[in-house]
Design a protein around this motif. Structure first.
Motif, PDB file in Angstrom:
ATOM      1  N   GLU A 145      20.922  -0.332 -27.905  1.00 57.42           N
ATOM      2  CA  GLU A 145      21.841   0.705 -27.038  1.00 57.42           C
ATOM      3  C   GLU A 145      20.695   1.018 -25.843  1.00 57.42           C
ATOM      4  O   GLU A 145      19.073   0.362 -26.214  1.00 57.42           O
ATOM      5  N   GLY A 146      21.036   0.989 -24.726  1.00 62.95           N
ATOM      6  CA  GLY A 146      20.088   1.106 -23.534  1.00 62.95           C
ATOM      7  C   GLY A 146      20.435  -0.320 -22.813  1.00 62.95           C
ATOM      8  O   GLY A 146      21.191  -0.947 -22.786  1.00 62.95           O
ATOM      9  N   ILE A 147      19.436   0.279 -21.213  1.00 62.50           N
ATOM     10  CA  ILE A 147      19.559  -0.676 -20.297  1.00 62.50           C
ATOM     11  C   ILE A 147      18.468  -1.970 -20.620  1.00 62.50           C
ATOM     12  O   ILE A 147      17.861  -1.828 -20.391  1.00 62.50           O
ATOM     13  N   TRP A 148      19.397  -3.861 -20.217  1.00 64.10           N
ATOM     14  CA  TRP A 148      18.612  -4.941 -20.397  1.00 64.10           C
ATOM     15  C   TRP A 148      18.631  -4.836 -18.818  1.00 64.10           C
ATOM     16  O   TRP A 148      20.073  -5.564 -18.518  1.00 64.10           O
ATOM     17  N   THR A 149      17.838  -5.873 -18.306  1.00 61.18           N
ATOM     18  CA  THR A 149      17.826  -6.323 -17.094  1.00 61.18           C
ATOM     19  C   THR A 149      17.998  -7.827 -17.449  1.00 61.18           C
ATOM     20  O   THR A 149      17.024  -8.211 -18.312  1.00 61.18           O
ATOM     21  N   VAL A 150      18.795  -9.031 -17.006  1.00 62.79           N
ATOM     22  CA  VAL A 150      18.637 -10.184 -17.073  1.00 62.79           C
ATOM     23  C   VAL A 150      17.534 -10.730 -16.139  1.00 62.79           C
ATOM     24  O   VAL A 150      17.452 -11.151 -15.250  1.00 62.79           O
ATOM     25  N   ASN A 151      16.998 -11.453 -16.835  1.00 63.51           N
ATOM     26  CA  ASN A 151      16.046 -12.011 -16.696  1.00 63.51           C
ATOM     27  C   ASN A 151      15.754 -14.089 -16.818  1.00 63.51           C
ATOM     28  O   ASN A 151      15.470 -14.184 -15.631  1.00 63.51           O
ATOM     29  N   SER A 152      16.217 -14.245 -17.823  1.00 64.30           N
ATOM     30  CA  SER A 152      17.063 -15.996 -17.258  1.00 64.30           C
ATOM     31  C   SER A 152      18.386 -16.147 -17.615  1.00 64.30           C
ATOM     32  O   SER A 152      19.361 -15.946 -19.098  1.00 64.30           O
ATOM     33  N   LEU A 153      18.684 -17.511 -17.485  1.00 65.58           N
ATOM     34  CA  LEU A 153      20.326 -17.901 -17.337  1.00 65.58           C
ATOM     35  C   LEU A 153      19.577 -19.460 -18.734  1.00 65.58           C
ATOM     36  O   LEU A 153      18.998 -20.078 -18.245  1.00 65.58           O
ATOM     37  N   VAL A 154      21.380 -18.967 -19.474  1.00 64.56           N
ATOM     38  CA  VAL A 154      19.847 -20.499 -20.549  1.00 64.56           C
ATOM     39  C   VAL A 154      21.686 -21.229 -20.583  1.00 64.56           C
ATOM     40  O   VAL A 154      22.723 -20.652 -20.381  1.00 64.56           O
ATOM     41  N   THR A 155      21.941 -22.730 -20.908  1.00 64.46           N
ATOM     42  CA  THR A 155      21.994 -23.933 -20.781  1.00 64.46           C
ATOM     43  C   THR A 155      22.485 -24.254 -22.063  1.00 64.46           C
ATOM     44  O   THR A 155      21.031 -23.982 -22.905  1.00 64.46           O
ATOM     45  N   GLN A 156      22.873 -25.073 -22.619  1.00 66.82           N
ATOM     46  CA  GLN A 156      22.610 -26.045 -23.272  1.00 66.82           C
ATOM     47  C   GLN A 156      21.384 -27.105 -23.204  1.00 66.82           C
ATOM     48  O   GLN A 156      20.703 -27.165 -24.260  1.00 66.82           O
ATOM     49  N   ASP A 157      21.118 -27.577 -21.928  1.00 67.32           N
ATOM     50  CA  ASP A 157      20.046 -28.100 -21.576  1.00 67.32           C
ATOM     51  C   ASP A 157      18.529 -27.404 -21.396  1.00 67.32           C
ATOM     52  O   ASP A 157      17.598 -28.317 -20.967  1.00 67.32           O
ATOM     53  N   ALA A 158      18.519 -26.153 -20.858  1.00 68.35           N
ATOM     54  CA  ALA A 158      17.431 -25.837 -19.348  1.00 68.35           C
ATOM     55  C   ALA A 158      17.647 -24.600 -19.837  1.00 68.35           C
ATOM     56  O   ALA A 158      18.928 -23.402 -20.108  1.00 68.35           O
ATOM     57  N   VAL A 159      16.658 -23.742 -19.341  1.00 66.68           N
ATOM     58  CA  VAL A 159      16.658 -22.162 -18.878  1.00 66.68           C
ATOM     59  C   VAL A 159      16.077 -22.123 -17.514  1.00 66.68           C
ATOM     60  O   VAL A 159      14.937 -22.344 -17.767  1.00 66.68           O
ATOM     61  N   SER A 160      16.729 -20.713 -16.809  1.00 72.04           N
ATOM     62  CA  SER A 160      16.158 -20.798 -15.624  1.00 72.04           C
ATOM     63  C   SER A 160      16.093 -19.584 -15.438  1.00 72.04           C
ATOM     64  O   SER A 160      16.147 -19.050 -15.831  1.00 72.04           O
ATOM     65  N   SER A 161      15.135 -18.926 -13.998  1.00 71.78           N
ATOM     66  CA  SER A 161      14.982 -17.571 -13.704  1.00 71.78           C
ATOM     67  C   SER A 161      16.138 -17.270 -12.985  1.00 71.78           C
ATOM     68  O   SER A 161      17.139 -18.155 -12.272  1.00 71.78           O
ATOM     69  N   VAL A 162      16.544 -15.992 -13.426  1.00 70.84           N
ATOM     70  CA  VAL A 162      17.142 -15.401 -11.715  1.00 70.84           C
ATOM     71  C   VAL A 162      16.646 -15.798 -10.597  1.00 70.84           C
ATOM     72  O   VAL A 162      15.751 -15.679 -10.266  1.00 70.84           O
ATOM     73  N   PRO A 163      17.703 -16.014  -9.412  1.00 76.85           N
ATOM     74  CA  PRO A 163      17.522 -16.115  -7.899  1.00 76.85           C
ATOM     75  C   PRO A 163      16.573 -15.271  -8.160  1.00 76.85           C
ATOM     76  O   PRO A 163      17.058 -13.783  -7.908  1.00 76.85           O
ATOM     77  N   GLU A 164      15.483 -15.264  -6.834  1.00 74.38           N
ATOM     78  CA  GLU A 164      14.946 -14.061  -6.518  1.00 74.38           C
ATOM     79  C   GLU A 164      15.936 -13.157  -5.675  1.00 74.38           C
ATOM     80  O   GLU A 164      16.462 -12.887  -4.656  1.00 74.38           O
ATOM     81  N   GLY A 165      15.086 -11.846  -5.957  1.00 74.95           N
ATOM     82  CA  GLY A 165      16.305 -10.940  -5.149  1.00 74.95           C
ATOM     83  C   GLY A 165      17.138 -10.214  -5.682  1.00 74.95           C
ATOM     84  O   GLY A 165      18.383  -9.087  -5.596  1.00 74.95           O
ATOM     85  N   VAL A 166      17.667 -11.066  -6.932  1.00 77.38           N
ATOM     86  CA  VAL A 166      18.812 -10.425  -7.975  1.00 77.38           C
ATOM     87  C   VAL A 166      18.704  -9.625  -8.787  1.00 77.38           C
ATOM     88  O   VAL A 166      17.711 -10.515 -10.063  1.00 77.38           O
TER      89      VAL A 166
END
Length: 253
Positions: A145-166
């Motif tokens: 419960e509560g507000i969560w902020t997306v920090n990373s995007l996950v694929t089968q091969d890698a983890v990438s950061s959310v674009p700057e400013g998003v």
């Protein structure tokens, strides 16, 4: 034994039992995580970089892991005699987005490397150096419960950061899930059902206008729930949402 001698022995026993509040408490730190509730320097409040705090984690195998908002520090730790003695405190060399974060890392590293004193004040941990004091409270387990902020995007091969400013948030409240990207997914309520570790939710239709860097995150959110459900796992303050193919999101509170 005379009355005076007996009384002296009794007073010594009471003093020994009650006069050393931190004695034997070192074992109580193992396996616990503490987060700062106040930081002072030279008797005045020290302002932390916005959105950061000091985190100290004492592992079961006798190591201290510390973070002040950017790089991770760790090293073997001894807590004898009310002192926090960290040997060979190592630190990652991640490039921090702000110079203030580097300075904050250096400040915490210097404090921990100078064998500060420590004590437990109720449930709180108090770390005191020559010019600084940090009061830390036990970390409370996060709930869905509560507000969560997306920090990373996950694929089968890698983890990438959310674009700057998003900034994209997902809120779980009273059986509804709200995804807010500031673009096509703008906080409309979507009912969800929690079945063990599975979150069952269908995002439904939305507009499909292009919003630049936000598009990548919106696509990742849609992919996470493309089959109407995602597996969730909470590790401290991090929420992982994963679909059947292994793609998904990492979010923080």
């Amino acid at each position: 034994m005379s009355y005076r001698i007996a009384l002296a022995v009794l007073l010594l026993a009471v003093t020994t039992a009650c006069g050393s509040p931190s004695a034997g408490q070192g074992a109580d730190l193992r396996g616990k995580v503490y987060v700062s509730s106040s930081v002072t320097e030279q008797g005045k409040p020290r302002a932390m970089v916005e959105g950061t705090r000091v985190e100290l984690r004492f592992t079961d195998d006798g190591r201290l892991m510390a973070n002040a908002g950017c790089n991770q520090m760790q090293g073997p730790v001894q807590v004898d005699d009310g002192r926090l003695a960290v040997g060979e405190l190592g630190m990652t060399a991640m490039g921090c987005p702000k110079p203030e974060l580097h300075q904050q890392d250096e400040w915490l590293s210097k404090l921990l490397g100078a064998t500060p004193s420590w004590k437990l004040d109720g449930a709180n941990l108090v770390i005191t150096g020559s010019n600084s004091e940090i009061v830390l409270a036990p970390e409370q387990p996060a709930t869905l419960e509560g507000i969560w902020t997306v920090n990373s995007l996950v694929t089968q091969d890698a983890v990438s950061s959310v674009p700057e400013g998003v900034k994209v948030t997902i809120t779980f409240k009273g059986g509804n899930m709200l995804v807010d990207t500031g673009c096509n997914l703008n906080g409309a309520e979507t009912p969800y059902v929690l079945d063990g570790q599975t979150i069952k939710a269908k995002l439904g239709a939305s507009t499909l206008r292009s919003c630049g860097p936000v598009d990548e995150v919106e696509n990742a959110v849609r992919a996470t729930f493309e089959n109407g459900e995602a597996t969730h796992e909470i590790d401290r303050a991090t929420l992982s949402l994963t679909n059947a193919s292994g793609a998904g999101l990492k979010l923080g509170k």
